[in-house]
Design a protein around this motif. Structure first.
Motif, PDB file in Angstrom:
ATOM      1  N   LEU A   1      14.398 -42.424  75.018  1.00 31.68           N
ATOM      2  CA  LEU A   1      14.434 -43.172  73.836  1.00 31.68           C
ATOM      3  C   LEU A   1      13.615 -44.585  73.934  1.00 31.68           C
ATOM      4  CD1 LEU A   1      18.201 -42.979  73.219  1.00 31.68           C
ATOM      5  CD2 LEU A   1      16.605 -41.941  71.809  1.00 31.68           C
ATOM      6  N   VAL A   2      13.506 -44.743  75.022  1.00 25.93           N
ATOM      7  CA  VAL A   2      12.541 -46.276  75.027  1.00 25.93           C
ATOM      8  C   VAL A   2      11.055 -45.850  74.994  1.00 25.93           C
ATOM      9  CG1 VAL A   2      11.554 -47.702  77.084  1.00 25.93           C
ATOM     10  CG2 VAL A   2      14.080 -47.281  76.851  1.00 25.93           C
ATOM     11  N   VAL A   3      10.694 -44.844  75.423  1.00 24.79           N
ATOM     12  CA  VAL A   3       9.118 -44.345  75.276  1.00 24.79           C
ATOM     13  C   VAL A   3       9.181 -44.166  73.729  1.00 24.79           C
ATOM     14  CG1 VAL A   3       7.625 -42.464  75.414  1.00 24.79           C
ATOM     15  CG2 VAL A   3       8.949 -43.276  77.487  1.00 24.79           C
ATOM     16  N   ILE A   4      10.129 -43.419  73.007  1.00 28.77           N
ATOM     17  CA  ILE A   4       9.908 -43.026  71.445  1.00 28.77           C
ATOM     18  C   ILE A   4       9.848 -44.644  70.717  1.00 28.77           C
ATOM     19  CG2 ILE A   4      10.963 -42.366  69.676  1.00 28.77           C
ATOM     20  CD1 ILE A   4      12.036 -40.134  71.342  1.00 28.77           C
ATOM     21  N   ALA A   5      10.670 -45.476  71.233  1.00 27.93           N
ATOM     22  CA  ALA A   5      10.802 -46.794  70.612  1.00 27.93           C
ATOM     23  C   ALA A   5       9.404 -47.355  70.730  1.00 27.93           C
ATOM     24  CB  ALA A   5      11.856 -47.744  71.095  1.00 27.93           C
ATOM     25  N   ILE A   6       8.776 -47.342  71.869  1.00 27.01           N
ATOM     26  CA  ILE A   6       7.373 -48.348  72.266  1.00 27.01           C
ATOM     27  C   ILE A   6       6.412 -47.394  71.380  1.00 27.01           C
ATOM     28  CG2 ILE A   6       5.792 -48.513  73.986  1.00 27.01           C
ATOM     29  CD1 ILE A   6       7.929 -48.682  76.150  1.00 27.01           C
ATOM     30  N   ILE A   7       6.366 -46.217  71.476  1.00 26.50           N
ATOM     31  CA  ILE A   7       5.433 -45.383  70.455  1.00 26.50           C
ATOM     32  C   ILE A   7       5.588 -45.825  69.072  1.00 26.50           C
ATOM     33  CG2 ILE A   7       4.473 -43.388  69.618  1.00 26.50           C
ATOM     34  CD1 ILE A   7       5.484 -42.058  72.482  1.00 26.50           C
ATOM     35  N   GLY A   8       6.834 -45.857  68.561  1.00 26.55           N
ATOM     36  CA  GLY A   8       7.047 -46.319  67.223  1.00 26.55           C
ATOM     37  C   GLY A   8       6.666 -47.652  66.782  1.00 26.55           C
ATOM     38  N   THR A   9       6.856 -48.704  67.733  1.00 32.67           N
ATOM     39  CA  THR A   9       6.238 -49.868  67.517  1.00 32.67           C
ATOM     40  C   THR A   9       4.991 -50.170  67.598  1.00 32.67           C
ATOM     41  OG1 THR A   9       8.447 -50.802  68.896  1.00 32.67           O
ATOM     42  CG2 THR A   9       6.371 -52.375  68.740  1.00 32.67           C
ATOM     43  N   LEU A  10       4.029 -49.313  68.494  1.00 37.47           N
ATOM     44  CA  LEU A  10       2.796 -49.327  68.603  1.00 37.47           C
ATOM     45  C   LEU A  10       2.200 -48.969  67.201  1.00 37.47           C
ATOM     46  CD1 LEU A  10       1.918 -48.012  72.266  1.00 37.47           C
ATOM     47  CD2 LEU A  10       1.536 -50.353  71.279  1.00 37.47           C
ATOM     48  N   ILE A  11       2.795 -47.566  66.587  1.00 33.12           N
ATOM     49  CA  ILE A  11       2.612 -47.287  65.476  1.00 33.12           C
ATOM     50  C   ILE A  11       2.586 -48.070  64.126  1.00 33.12           C
ATOM     51  CG2 ILE A  11       2.867 -45.466  63.518  1.00 33.12           C
ATOM     52  CD1 ILE A  11       3.491 -43.624  65.956  1.00 33.12           C
ATOM     53  N   ALA A  12       3.890 -49.005  64.348  1.00 34.25           N
ATOM     54  CA  ALA A  12       4.056 -49.728  63.188  1.00 34.25           C
ATOM     55  C   ALA A  12       3.047 -51.098  63.266  1.00 34.25           C
ATOM     56  CB  ALA A  12       5.470 -50.305  63.484  1.00 34.25           C
ATOM     57  N   LEU A  13       2.658 -51.461  64.527  1.00 34.79           N
ATOM     58  CA  LEU A  13       1.494 -52.352  64.353  1.00 34.79           C
ATOM     59  C   LEU A  13       0.244 -51.871  64.111  1.00 34.79           C
ATOM     60  CD1 LEU A  13       2.573 -53.836  67.904  1.00 34.79           C
ATOM     61  CD2 LEU A  13       3.142 -55.049  65.741  1.00 34.79           C
ATOM     62  N   LEU A  14      -0.067 -50.734  64.365  1.00 30.10           N
ATOM     63  CA  LEU A  14      -1.366 -50.028  64.292  1.00 30.10           C
ATOM     64  C   LEU A  14      -1.611 -49.732  62.536  1.00 30.10           C
ATOM     65  CD1 LEU A  14      -2.193 -48.197  67.297  1.00 30.10           C
ATOM     66  CD2 LEU A  14      -3.410 -50.401  66.663  1.00 30.10           C
ATOM     67  N   LEU A  15      -0.615 -49.016  61.958  1.00 30.24           N
ATOM     68  CA  LEU A  15      -0.700 -48.773  60.723  1.00 30.24           C
ATOM     69  C   LEU A  15      -1.159 -49.679  59.538  1.00 30.24           C
ATOM     70  CD1 LEU A  15      -0.242 -46.244  59.111  1.00 30.24           C
ATOM     71  CD2 LEU A  15       2.128 -46.846  58.679  1.00 30.24           C
ATOM     72  N   PRO A  16      -0.599 -50.937  59.769  1.00 30.73           N
ATOM     73  CA  PRO A  16      -1.194 -51.917  58.815  1.00 30.73           C
ATOM     74  C   PRO A  16      -2.646 -52.187  58.956  1.00 30.73           C
ATOM     75  CG  PRO A  16       0.954 -52.770  59.498  1.00 30.73           C
ATOM     76  CD  PRO A  16       0.439 -51.414  60.219  1.00 30.73           C
TER      77      PRO A  16
END
Length: 353
Positions: free
Chosen positions: A31-46
């Motif tokens: 879950l921690v890894v998924i959360a980190i990946i999700g955060t990175l995507i959220a930062l990169l998508l914009p």
């Protein structure tokens, strides 16, 4: 008897430890890894979206530059700017009129398209424009099975990549047929700048104050007539298909139905607004009167403003916060920056905008 000690092997065997086997990821670690990946995507998508929009906006700018260059080449050839449209006489519901884009297509390496369509140059006698009554009227071409596919073929030079909408402009039928027309032609996201208020049919005393006129009533516009300066006058601007869920309607590449102008209740739905725009409502307006008059203006899907090409050929992104007083004063002097940019000869020259 003497006994001696004996050993198996040359040296004692050493006890070896087996390596410890690593267990699988725990649920918490996963879950921690998924959360980190999700955060990175959220930062990169914009950032990715911004990069894509920047590329789309650059392509839109290039489209407008090419249209501005085509206008200059037309002026160099004929000594005047093309008209907003030529008039083919007839009923507003059944007739259609070739627009400015057809006239500049030869300057855009689209000669074959024009030759195939063989358009008229207005069937109405004009004191100002040469008349070519032979050939095809727009409404006749739209009804011709051999020519209709040409009229329905999208032309990338007239499409802003940021604008999502149908390739055929289903909001503007040709012929209009009281709003029941079912023939739709290629969409254009660029319209010429006609007037600071509404688009008029025009006469000797009541004419558009932008750079584009109607052939039957108006003399052609030359660069010399743009006394406010080529660097201070708008030529072509954007109109997107939809903005904030509101239909704006874009334009049509090849021309317009009927001759309704800004004074008519159907003015924003039929007539000159297929190919031209005015400053009657603010840039990017999605709210207007009951006649949807905001659809006669300028809007884009670029955040915060609209691209325009000026008469000198330069492209400017004009924010929708520009000083603009759309007071509907049809004959009054321009009293805001945007209105002054639209008018070609009002004498109110801008130092910057």
């Amino acid at each position: 008897m003497l006994f001696s000690k004996s050993y198996c092997g040359s040296s004692p065997q050493r006890f070896q430890r087996l390596p410890h086997a690593r267990g699988a990821f725990t649920l918490v670690e996963l879950l921690v890894v998924i959360a980190i990946i999700g955060t990175l995507i959220a930062l990169l998508l914009p950032a990715v979206q911004q990069a894509r929009e920047a590329a789309r906006r650059m392509q839109c700018t290039n489209n407008l530059k090419q249209l501005g260059l085509a206008m200059h080449n037309f002026h160099d050839t004929y000594g005047k700017l093309p008209p907003m449209s030529h008039e083919d006489w007839g009923n507003d519901d059944t007739q259609a009129n070739w627009g400015w884009a057809v006239l500049v297509m030869p300057q855009m390496e689209l000669n074959s398209t024009v030759e195939a369509l063989n358009p008229t140059s207005g069937v109405v006698t004009s004191d100002y424009w040469p008349r070519k009554a032979t050939g095809n009227t727009l409404h006749a071409a739209a009804a011709d099975p051999a020519l209709k596919p040409i009229l329905q073929t999208p032309i990338s030079a007239f499409i802003c990549p940021s604008t999502s909408g149908p390739e055929l402009n289903d909001s503007k039928p040709i012929p209009y047929d009281s709003g029941n027309g079912d023939t739709f032609l290629a969409r254009s996201d660029y319209v010429v700048v006609n007037d600071k208020d509404k688009i008029y049919r025009g006469s000797s005393t009541n004419r558009p104050d932008g750079c584009f006129v109607w052939t039957r009533m108006n003399p052609p516009v030359r660069f010399a007539d743009i006394t406010d300066g080529l660097t201070n006058t708008l030529l072509i601007g954007e109109r997107c298909y939809e903005l904030g869920g509101e239909l704006i309607g874009s334009g049509v590449v090849f021309g317009h139905a009927g001759n309704d102008d800004g004074d008519q209740p159907t003015g924003a739905e039929v007539g000159y607004f297929y190919v031209a725009g005015s400053g009657y409502y603010p840039i990017n307006s999605t709210v207007s009167d009951a006649n949807n008059s905001h659809r006669q203006g300028f809007a884009s899907n670029h955040s915060g403003g609209v691209n325009f090409v000026l008469v000198d050929g330069s492209v400017h992104f004009i924010p929708d916060t520009i000083d603009h007083n759309p007071d509907g004063s049809n004959f009054g002097a321009a009293n805001s920056t945007f209105e002054r940019l639209i008018q070609k000869d009002d004498g109110q020259v801008l130092n910057s905008f």
